[in-house]
Write a protein that holds these residues in place. Structure first.
Motif, PDB file in Angstrom:
ATOM      1  N   GLN A  97       0.687  -0.985   0.028  1.00  0.00           N
ATOM      2  CA  GLN A  97      -0.195  -0.004   0.189  1.00  0.00           C
ATOM      3  C   GLN A  97       1.150   1.517   0.031  1.00  0.00           C
ATOM      4  O   GLN A  97       0.772   2.093  -0.436  1.00  0.00           O
ATOM      5  CB  GLN A  97      -1.184  -0.141   1.403  1.00  0.00           C
ATOM      6  CG  GLN A  97      -1.928   1.099   1.546  1.00  0.00           C
ATOM      7  CD  GLN A  97      -2.620   1.527   0.083  1.00  0.00           C
ATOM      8  OE1 GLN A  97      -2.695   0.512  -0.137  1.00  0.00           O
ATOM      9  NE2 GLN A  97      -3.198   2.930   0.178  1.00  0.00           N
ATOM     10  N   SER A  98       2.127   1.507   0.671  1.00  0.00           N
ATOM     11  CA  SER A  98       3.007   2.691   0.979  1.00  0.00           C
ATOM     12  C   SER A  98       3.089   2.545  -0.559  1.00  0.00           C
ATOM     13  O   SER A  98       3.507   3.711  -1.119  1.00  0.00           O
ATOM     14  CB  SER A  98       3.585   2.109   1.559  1.00  0.00           C
ATOM     15  OG  SER A  98       5.019   1.115   1.804  1.00  0.00           O
ATOM     16  N   ILE A  99       3.921   1.910  -1.130  1.00  0.00           N
ATOM     17  CA  ILE A  99       4.568   1.491  -2.405  1.00  0.00           C
ATOM     18  C   ILE A  99       3.353   2.346  -3.374  1.00  0.00           C
ATOM     19  O   ILE A  99       3.930   3.456  -4.797  1.00  0.00           O
ATOM     20  CB  ILE A  99       5.170   1.089  -3.176  1.00  0.00           C
ATOM     21  CG1 ILE A  99       6.399  -0.046  -2.164  1.00  0.00           C
ATOM     22  CG2 ILE A  99       5.362   0.609  -4.509  1.00  0.00           C
ATOM     23  CD1 ILE A  99       6.882  -1.300  -2.991  1.00  0.00           C
ATOM     24  N   PHE A 100       1.955   1.769  -3.448  1.00  0.00           N
ATOM     25  CA  PHE A 100       0.944   2.328  -4.647  1.00  0.00           C
ATOM     26  C   PHE A 100      -0.016   3.836  -4.096  1.00  0.00           C
ATOM     27  O   PHE A 100       0.359   4.474  -4.704  1.00  0.00           O
ATOM     28  CB  PHE A 100       0.113   1.358  -4.693  1.00  0.00           C
ATOM     29  CG  PHE A 100       0.213   0.141  -4.654  1.00  0.00           C
ATOM     30  CD1 PHE A 100       0.232   0.439  -6.510  1.00  0.00           C
ATOM     31  CD2 PHE A 100      -0.208  -1.097  -4.781  1.00  0.00           C
ATOM     32  CE1 PHE A 100       0.859  -0.906  -7.806  1.00  0.00           C
ATOM     33  CE2 PHE A 100       0.627  -2.100  -6.043  1.00  0.00           C
ATOM     34  CZ  PHE A 100       1.129  -2.362  -6.429  1.00  0.00           C
ATOM     35  N   LYS A 101       0.555   3.783  -3.070  1.00  0.00           N
ATOM     36  CA  LYS A 101       0.030   5.275  -2.788  1.00  0.00           C
ATOM     37  C   LYS A 101       1.200   6.409  -3.007  1.00  0.00           C
ATOM     38  O   LYS A 101       1.079   7.571  -3.583  1.00  0.00           O
ATOM     39  CB  LYS A 101       0.106   5.491  -0.681  1.00  0.00           C
ATOM     40  CG  LYS A 101      -0.695   6.469  -0.787  1.00  0.00           C
ATOM     41  CD  LYS A 101      -2.165   6.523  -0.339  1.00  0.00           C
ATOM     42  CE  LYS A 101      -2.560   5.851   1.375  1.00  0.00           C
ATOM     43  NZ  LYS A 101      -2.517   6.275   1.881  1.00  0.00           N
ATOM     44  N   ALA A 102       2.673   6.372  -2.776  1.00  0.00           N
ATOM     45  CA  ALA A 102       3.857   6.570  -2.843  1.00  0.00           C
ATOM     46  C   ALA A 102       3.546   7.123  -4.755  1.00  0.00           C
ATOM     47  O   ALA A 102       3.719   8.257  -5.131  1.00  0.00           O
ATOM     48  CB  ALA A 102       4.603   6.311  -2.738  1.00  0.00           C
ATOM     49  N   LEU A 103       3.172   6.051  -5.129  1.00  0.00           N
ATOM     50  CA  LEU A 103       3.465   6.614  -6.666  1.00  0.00           C
ATOM     51  C   LEU A 103       2.468   7.103  -7.419  1.00  0.00           C
ATOM     52  O   LEU A 103       1.969   7.802  -8.690  1.00  0.00           O
ATOM     53  CB  LEU A 103       3.238   4.988  -8.104  1.00  0.00           C
ATOM     54  CG  LEU A 103       4.536   4.093  -7.127  1.00  0.00           C
ATOM     55  CD1 LEU A 103       4.958   2.838  -7.756  1.00  0.00           C
ATOM     56  CD2 LEU A 103       6.531   4.870  -8.031  1.00  0.00           C
ATOM     57  N   ALA A 104       1.408   6.969  -6.413  1.00  0.00           N
ATOM     58  CA  ALA A 104       0.308   8.354  -6.798  1.00  0.00           C
ATOM     59  C   ALA A 104       0.044   9.078  -7.094  1.00  0.00           C
ATOM     60  O   ALA A 104      -0.491   9.896  -8.144  1.00  0.00           O
ATOM     61  CB  ALA A 104      -1.918   8.096  -6.389  1.00  0.00           C
ATOM     62  N   ASP A 105       1.033   9.708  -6.505  1.00  0.00           N
ATOM     63  CA  ASP A 105       1.337  11.814  -6.789  1.00  0.00           C
ATOM     64  C   ASP A 105       2.210  11.846  -7.578  1.00  0.00           C
ATOM     65  O   ASP A 105       3.427  11.742  -7.850  1.00  0.00           O
ATOM     66  CB  ASP A 105       2.091  12.174  -5.260  1.00  0.00           C
ATOM     67  CG  ASP A 105       1.577  13.782  -5.455  1.00  0.00           C
ATOM     68  OD1 ASP A 105       0.597  14.229  -5.100  1.00  0.00           O
ATOM     69  OD2 ASP A 105       2.780  14.431  -5.630  1.00  0.00           O
TER      70      ASP A 105
END
Lengths: 103, 103
Positions: free
Chosen positions: B6-14
């Motif tokens: 989750q932290s990876i996908f969240k980070a890449l969302a911006d």
DNA sequence: CCGTAATTTAGATAATTATCTAAATATTTG
DNA sequence: CAAATATTTAGATAATTATCTAAATTACGG
């Protein structure tokens, strides 16, 4: 072009949507069948479907009164390309960015 | 394990964070050097750095009064694994989910 | 040590978004 | 066409998050 990229990353940022994708790997399902798998309302799921569809990660087909959701088969390749673009060391089509803050 | 995903996908969302990643492909930079490339305050950038670091997408090293940011080199491989997990057809370590809504 | 420079942290605000309930739309069947 | 079923849309709310300014921290150089 950047818009599609953003829509994909945004779509994948939500764990429910990733879960929908994983569920659809096993085969296409109607909205109702998908709904049985998730503890949120059908309205909320419909919202997630719309986001996945906007990113073209899933496709829909009406079958009678049902709407069938399927994974877009080409998506894996596209994601590879996105990752390459993100991490691979310097491609031709790369732009420097200074004062064009992406947002 | 799901938390890191989750932290990876969240980070890449911006988009700003993806832009930081692209900038770091060309080589490590200090926070200040990175800041010159982006039209937002250093404080805001620091917030993005923290999120990238939490996902272990970038690493830091203090060098005198500067802090040097670098891409985590193994990340490409990890992302491939994540994508496989998302899209590849049914692996051993897969769990069915019903009422455990990912959130 | 003191002053300066680099970076992060705190606290506040505005925008985005995930979720809900209620209502609307579309499709089949009697 | 009316009733029933499936799905989406509208509108509201609460949580998350990107951003800002101001203050705190950390390190260096004289």
């Amino acid at each position: 072009m950047a818009a599609r990229q953003q829509s994909i990353f945004k779509a994948l940022a939500d764990p429910t949507r990733r879960s929908i994708i994983r569920t659809l790997r096993k085969g296409s399902l109607t909205a109702g069948e998908l709904a049985e798998q998730f503890p949120i309302t059908r309205a909320s799921l419909s919202h997630h479907f719309a986001i996945l569809k906007a990113a073209d990660l899933v496709r829909t087909e009406r079958r009678g009164q049902h709407i069938v959701y399927s994974l877009n088969a080409t998506v894996m390749e596209e994601m590879m390309a996105l990752l390459m673009d993100l991490f691979a060391p310097e491609t031709a089509g790369d732009k420097k960015q200074k004062g064009g803050g992406a947002r």
